[in-house]
Design a protein around this motif. Structure first.
Motif, mmCIF file in Angstrom:
data_model
loop_
_atom_site.group_PDB
_atom_site.id
_atom_site.type_symbol
_atom_site.label_atom_id
_atom_site.label_comp_id
_atom_site.label_asym_id
_atom_site.label_seq_id
_atom_site.Cartn_x
_atom_site.Cartn_y
_atom_site.Cartn_z
ATOM 1 N N LYS A 107 0.822 -1.205 0.000
ATOM 2 C CA LYS A 107 0.000 0.000 0.000
ATOM 3 C C LYS A 107 0.857 1.257 0.000
ATOM 4 C CE LYS A 107 -3.951 2.056 2.385
ATOM 5 N NZ LYS A 107 -4.908 1.918 3.510
ATOM 6 N N ARG A 108 1.924 1.193 0.824
ATOM 7 C CA ARG A 108 2.850 2.337 0.888
ATOM 8 C C ARG A 108 3.563 2.520 -0.450
ATOM 9 N NH1 ARG A 108 6.774 1.419 5.479
ATOM 10 N NH2 ARG A 108 4.900 1.837 6.708
ATOM 11 N N ALA A 109 3.947 1.390 -1.084
ATOM 12 C CA ALA A 109 4.644 1.459 -2.373
ATOM 13 C C ALA A 109 3.746 2.088 -3.432
ATOM 14 C CB ALA A 109 5.103 0.059 -2.797
ATOM 15 N N ARG A 110 2.438 1.707 -3.400
ATOM 16 C CA ARG A 110 1.499 2.281 -4.363
ATOM 17 C C ARG A 110 1.349 3.774 -4.153
ATOM 18 N NH1 ARG A 110 -1.375 -2.565 -3.461
ATOM 19 N NH2 ARG A 110 -2.727 -1.516 -1.934
ATOM 20 N N ARG A 111 1.306 4.194 -2.855
ATOM 21 C CA ARG A 111 1.203 5.631 -2.564
ATOM 22 C C ARG A 111 2.428 6.372 -3.069
ATOM 23 N NH1 ARG A 111 -0.891 4.174 2.664
ATOM 24 N NH2 ARG A 111 1.134 4.727 3.583
ATOM 25 N N VAL A 112 3.601 5.754 -2.835
ATOM 26 C CA VAL A 112 4.842 6.394 -3.311
ATOM 27 C C VAL A 112 4.836 6.492 -4.838
ATOM 28 C CG1 VAL A 112 7.341 6.110 -3.473
ATOM 29 C CG2 VAL A 112 6.184 5.704 -1.283
ATOM 30 N N GLN A 113 4.417 5.378 -5.497
ATOM 31 C CA GLN A 113 4.379 5.365 -6.957
ATOM 32 C C GLN A 113 3.411 6.426 -7.489
ATOM 33 O OE1 GLN A 113 6.452 3.506 -8.606
ATOM 34 N NE2 GLN A 113 5.773 4.193 -10.619
ATOM 35 N N ASN A 114 2.245 6.502 -6.859
ATOM 36 C CA ASN A 114 1.256 7.511 -7.279
ATOM 37 C C ASN A 114 1.786 8.929 -7.064
ATOM 38 O OD1 ASN A 114 -0.587 5.589 -8.061
ATOM 39 N ND2 ASN A 114 -1.610 5.517 -6.051
ATOM 40 N N LEU A 115 2.518 9.089 -5.923
ATOM 41 C CA LEU A 115 3.098 10.399 -5.631
ATOM 42 C C LEU A 115 4.140 10.773 -6.682
ATOM 43 C CD1 LEU A 115 3.235 12.813 -3.732
ATOM 44 C CD2 LEU A 115 4.921 11.558 -2.362
ATOM 45 N N LYS A 116 4.975 9.778 -7.087
ATOM 46 C CA LYS A 116 5.978 10.026 -8.117
ATOM 47 C C LYS A 116 5.311 10.431 -9.436
ATOM 48 C CE LYS A 116 9.644 6.946 -6.414
ATOM 49 N NZ LYS A 116 10.400 5.702 -6.704
ATOM 50 N N LYS A 117 4.240 9.689 -9.779
ATOM 51 C CA LYS A 117 3.522 10.021 -11.020
ATOM 52 C C LYS A 117 2.966 11.449 -10.961
ATOM 53 C CE LYS A 117 2.093 5.339 -12.306
ATOM 54 N NZ LYS A 117 0.936 4.436 -12.508
ATOM 55 N N ALA A 118 2.397 11.774 -9.782
ATOM 56 C CA ALA A 118 1.828 13.119 -9.628
ATOM 57 C C ALA A 118 2.904 14.187 -9.757
ATOM 58 C CB ALA A 118 1.123 13.220 -8.274
ATOM 59 N N ILE A 119 4.088 13.892 -9.147
ATOM 60 C CA ILE A 119 5.193 14.854 -9.231
ATOM 61 C C ILE A 119 5.669 15.005 -10.670
ATOM 62 C CG2 ILE A 119 7.601 15.245 -8.589
ATOM 63 C CD1 ILE A 119 6.946 13.908 -5.881
ATOM 64 N N ILE A 120 5.802 13.851 -11.375
ATOM 65 C CA ILE A 120 6.251 13.897 -12.785
ATOM 66 C C ILE A 120 5.261 14.670 -13.655
ATOM 67 C CG2 ILE A 120 6.655 12.479 -14.831
ATOM 68 C CD1 ILE A 120 7.796 10.329 -12.935
ATOM 69 N N ILE A 121 3.961 14.359 -13.450
ATOM 70 C CA ILE A 121 2.930 15.078 -14.223
ATOM 71 C C ILE A 121 2.958 16.568 -13.920
ATOM 72 C CG2 ILE A 121 0.442 15.370 -14.518
ATOM 73 C CD1 ILE A 121 0.183 12.321 -14.072
ATOM 74 N N SER A 122 3.121 16.907 -12.631
ATOM 75 C CA SER A 122 3.184 18.322 -12.235
ATOM 76 C C SER A 122 4.374 19.023 -12.873
ATOM 77 C CB SER A 122 3.256 18.438 -10.709
ATOM 78 O OG SER A 122 2.112 17.894 -10.108
#
Length: 318
Positions: free
Chosen positions: A14-29
């Protein structure tokens, strides 16, 4: 109950998915932070380019309006003088015609020269079509227009046997009439441009507003002397269509202005204008030509070296 290992694994996933989603959000931003300014710059550059084009068009319209106003003032002044005195606008027209008559005896045939100032324009093709239809040649005193759409018109004037003369490159009175040097630069630029486009080295011209204009800051006789040094002839007119006066004349009025004043001259040089707004001049042209061709002993000719000079002002300084 779930084993502690399973619970820990689920938490890590769950934590890994949150980190991955956060990375995607940062990249998109980051991507949007880079892309949006680029898109905004492109839009702004396009808008600035469009505004610059509109500004240039507005400047060109203002310059054209100034030219028209200057032409209208000259035409109106000449017309007013003619109406007030019952004589031609410049007495030197008649005097010069008499002097030339001694060298070129008056012939039985009346010679009419149809001349068009200020082209090429959106009406040039129509004028050339009419002249071709009636197998008539005219004289075009052109200005400098470098757009690709105009070059075929310069060439067509020459290729179809008409005379191409110089009016001025810029037609800006305040610039070309500032000094002899300013006039010389402007005329030379036009002469070279005509040669570049058509292969013809023009040797005739017409002063904007005529040699009798009242806006020149330099003595017109000095400009005439310059033309004589360059072996360039200048032609004014003794019959005006008055199509450049303050109001737009109807085709019928233009026809009347031309035909009612031709009779008194054995050599009639007719002033008309080739400009986008001179639609009634185009409408009047067939009637003028048909009427002249129906008259006995009348020739419609282009200006050549043998044409009797019709000039408002002579160089008395030479």
């Amino acid at each position: 109950m779930s084993e502690p290992k399973d619970i820990a694994l689920a938490v890590r996933e769950k934590r890994a998915r949150r980190v991955q989603n956060l990375k995607k959000a940062i990249i998109i931003s980051l991507f949007l932070a880079i892309l949006l300014p680029i898109l905004l710059c492109i839009i702004l550059f396009a808008r600035v380019g469009h505004l610059e084009k509109e500004l240039e068009e507005l400047k060109a319209e203002r310059e054209l309006q100034k030219v028209k106003e200057a032409d209208e003032q000259v035409e109106a002044a000449l017309s007013s003088q003619s109406q007030d005195t019952g004589q031609e606008p410049e007495e030197s027209i008649k005097v010069f015609a008499q002097e030339e008559a001694e060298v070129f005896p008056e012939a039985e045939t009346k010679k009419v020269y149809l001349t068009f100032d200020d082209g090429p324009s959106g009406n040039t093709e129509a004028i050339l079509d009419i002249l071709a239809r009636y197998q008539v040649h005219g004289t075009f005193f052109v200005v400098g227009k470098e757009g690709e759409a105009y070059k075929p018109l310069y060439r067509r004037i020459v290729e179809e046997g008409h005379t191409i003369g110089m009016h001025s490159y810029s037609h800006r009175y305040n610039e070309i009439y500032a000094s002899v040097d300013a006039y010389a630069r402007d005329l030379t630029k036009l002469q070279e441009y005509i040669y570049e486009v058509t292969g013809t080295w023009s040797r005739i011209c017409r002063f904007p507003g005529g040699s009798s204009n009242t806006v020149s800051q330099v003595d017109m006789e000095d400009l005439i002397a310059y033309l004589e040094e360059q072996d360039i002839d200048y032609f004014d007119w003794n019959v005006s269509s008055l199509d450049a006066t303050g109001r737009k004349l109807s085709a019928e009025e233009i026809v009347g202005n031309v035909l009612n004043n031709i009779e008194e001259y054995s050599t009639a040089v007719v002033l008309m204008h080739d400009a986008d707004d001179k639609t009634t001049t185009v409408e009047a042209l067939p009637v003028i030509i048909e009427t002249l061709q129906s008259m006995e002993n009348v020739e419609i000719l282009p200006i050549t070296d043998d044409t009797v000079r019709v000039q408002h002002v002579l160089n008395k300084k030479k």
